[in-house]
Design a protein around this motif. Structure first.
Motif, PDB file in Angstrom:
ATOM      1  N   LEU A   5       0.825  -1.205   0.000  1.00  0.00           N
ATOM      2  CA  LEU A   5       0.000   0.000   0.000  1.00  0.00           C
ATOM      3  C   LEU A   5       0.863   1.261   0.000  1.00  0.00           C
ATOM      4  O   LEU A   5       0.477   2.285  -0.563  1.00  0.00           O
ATOM      5  N   PRO A  16      -5.910   0.786   8.426  1.00  0.00           N
ATOM      6  CA  PRO A  16      -6.569  -0.067   7.423  1.00  0.00           C
ATOM      7  C   PRO A  16      -8.092  -0.025   7.512  1.00  0.00           C
ATOM      8  O   PRO A  16      -8.777  -0.073   6.493  1.00  0.00           O
ATOM      9  N   LEU A  19      -9.286   3.061   5.900  1.00  0.00           N
ATOM     10  CA  LEU A  19      -9.084   2.945   4.457  1.00  0.00           C
ATOM     11  C   LEU A  19     -10.185   2.085   3.834  1.00  0.00           C
ATOM     12  O   LEU A  19     -10.737   2.421   2.780  1.00  0.00           O
ATOM     13  N   ALA A  20     -10.517   0.994   4.503  1.00  0.00           N
ATOM     14  CA  ALA A  20     -11.595   0.132   4.005  1.00  0.00           C
ATOM     15  C   ALA A  20     -12.916   0.883   3.998  1.00  0.00           C
ATOM     16  O   ALA A  20     -13.722   0.756   3.059  1.00  0.00           O
ATOM     17  N   VAL A  23     -13.064   3.161   0.963  1.00  0.00           N
ATOM     18  CA  VAL A  23     -13.340   2.453  -0.290  1.00  0.00           C
ATOM     19  C   VAL A  23     -14.808   2.066  -0.362  1.00  0.00           C
ATOM     20  O   VAL A  23     -15.444   2.176  -1.413  1.00  0.00           O
ATOM     21  N   ARG A  41     -13.249  -0.780  -6.249  1.00  0.00           N
ATOM     22  CA  ARG A  41     -12.028  -0.086  -6.647  1.00  0.00           C
ATOM     23  C   ARG A  41     -12.144   1.391  -6.320  1.00  0.00           C
ATOM     24  O   ARG A  41     -13.207   1.994  -6.499  1.00  0.00           O
ATOM     25  N   LEU A  50      -6.888   1.501  -5.600  1.00  0.00           N
ATOM     26  CA  LEU A  50      -6.869   0.669  -4.405  1.00  0.00           C
ATOM     27  C   LEU A  50      -8.048  -0.279  -4.519  1.00  0.00           C
ATOM     28  O   LEU A  50      -9.175   0.143  -4.785  1.00  0.00           O
ATOM     29  N   ARG A  51      -7.784  -1.581  -4.337  1.00  0.00           N
ATOM     30  CA  ARG A  51      -8.829  -2.590  -4.450  1.00  0.00           C
ATOM     31  C   ARG A  51      -9.202  -3.130  -3.069  1.00  0.00           C
ATOM     32  O   ARG A  51      -8.327  -3.380  -2.232  1.00  0.00           O
ATOM     33  N   LEU A  52     -10.511  -3.298  -2.852  1.00  0.00           N
ATOM     34  CA  LEU A  52     -11.027  -3.939  -1.643  1.00  0.00           C
ATOM     35  C   LEU A  52     -11.781  -5.183  -2.063  1.00  0.00           C
ATOM     36  O   LEU A  52     -12.623  -5.142  -2.964  1.00  0.00           O
ATOM     37  N   THR A  62      -9.483  -7.658   2.232  1.00  0.00           N
ATOM     38  CA  THR A  62      -8.173  -7.543   1.596  1.00  0.00           C
ATOM     39  C   THR A  62      -8.079  -6.207   0.878  1.00  0.00           C
ATOM     40  O   THR A  62      -8.963  -5.849   0.085  1.00  0.00           O
ATOM     41  N   LEU A  63      -7.022  -5.454   1.159  1.00  0.00           N
ATOM     42  CA  LEU A  63      -6.737  -4.190   0.480  1.00  0.00           C
ATOM     43  C   LEU A  63      -5.430  -4.352  -0.279  1.00  0.00           C
ATOM     44  O   LEU A  63      -4.387  -4.656   0.309  1.00  0.00           O
TER      45      LEU A  63
END
Length: 262
Positions: A5, A16, A19-20, A23, A41, A50-52, A62-63
């Motif tokens: 990241l 995290p 961040l989640a 997203v 995304r 950034l993908r979740l 999962t990030l």
């Protein structure tokens, strides 16, 4: 996964969970993933995301970083393994830059082994013939860095010999993460981006490789921690990179079925 990241502009102290939540609040659905769970995304810069991901039967999120690579790399497939706990991903292993049909058979001069995660595995057929050539669009994100500096750096003759060209060796141990490889490559260009969420700079390293250049990302915080210089054209980068991307072409055509009348 912190360094991954960091490669796209999120500092080591980034929460995290926050961040989640970001997203989830502002992300967009990802094509070829789902339908169950969460697959989002968050665009960050030109091609950078950034993908979740979270499956219906999983609690953890999962990030991971993603780069929408526009160029295509030909890969002669050895295997494309699905992952039980991540059904929308496949671990693709094969020879990158294989010979053109009609020329010398693989491994050809310049061909190199590559392992990469394919995030749109739903597009792949259940069985892919060994040696079938796919076009993939992939990029690498640094897990560790061993060397950043002049291309001819080092006194050991064997090291100097290795640093004259390009090397990519997928990790193969039982405890090694999939899709990772030890890479040694010369930087030919650096493109500067900026993470729109953190405003941190992100450098896209274009490195020499057979057939076409690859794009790599490194953590500026890792560079500082390990007292390594910022990559620049003419420098060499060596380390372990996670490769990820998507299928860009070369999928087998569906088999035709005959219709019977009577």
């Amino acid at each position: 996964m912190d360094f991954l990241l960091e490669c796209i502009g999120f500092p080591p102290d980034m929460d995290p969970a926050a961040l989640a939540a970001l997203v989830r609040a502002e992300g967009e659905p990802v094509a070829w993933r789902g339908p169950g769970g969460e697959h989002l995304r968050l665009p960050l810069a030109d091609g950078l995301e950034l993908r979740l991901d979270r499956e219906d039967d999983q609690e953890h999120v999962t990030l991971l970083p993603h780069y929408a690579e526009t160029s295509r790399l030909r890969v002669a497939v050895e295997s494309a393994a699905r992952v039980p706990d991540s059904p929308h991903d496949a671990l693709l292993v094969g020879w990158a830059a294989p010979p053109v049909p009609g020329e010398e058979r693989a491994p050809a001069p310049g061909a190199y082994r590559l392992a990469t995660w394919i995030t749109d595995a739903r597009r792949l057929p259940r069985r892919l013939p060994s040696g079938h050539v796919l076009a993939v669009s992939v990029a690498g994100f640094a897990l560790t860095l061993d060397y950043v500096g002049p291309n001819n750096g080092g006194a050991d003759p064997s090291v100097l010999e290795r640093r004259r060209g390009f090397a990519c060796a997928p990790l193969g141990g039982d405890d090694d993460p999939g899709g990772c490889a030890d890479v040694s490559a010369r930087v030919r260009a650096v493109r500067h981006l900026r993470n729109a969420r953190t405003h941190a700079p992100v450098d896209v390293l274009e490195v020499d490789a057979p057939e076409r250049p690859l794009h790599l990302f490194v953590s500026p915080w890792q560079l500082e921690q390990d007292d390594l210089p910022a990559p620049r054209p003419g420098y060499r980068v060596e380390g372990t990179f996670l490769f990820t991307g998507r299928v860009a072409g070369g999928l087998p055509r569906p088999a035709r079925t005959r219709k019977h009348f009577g």
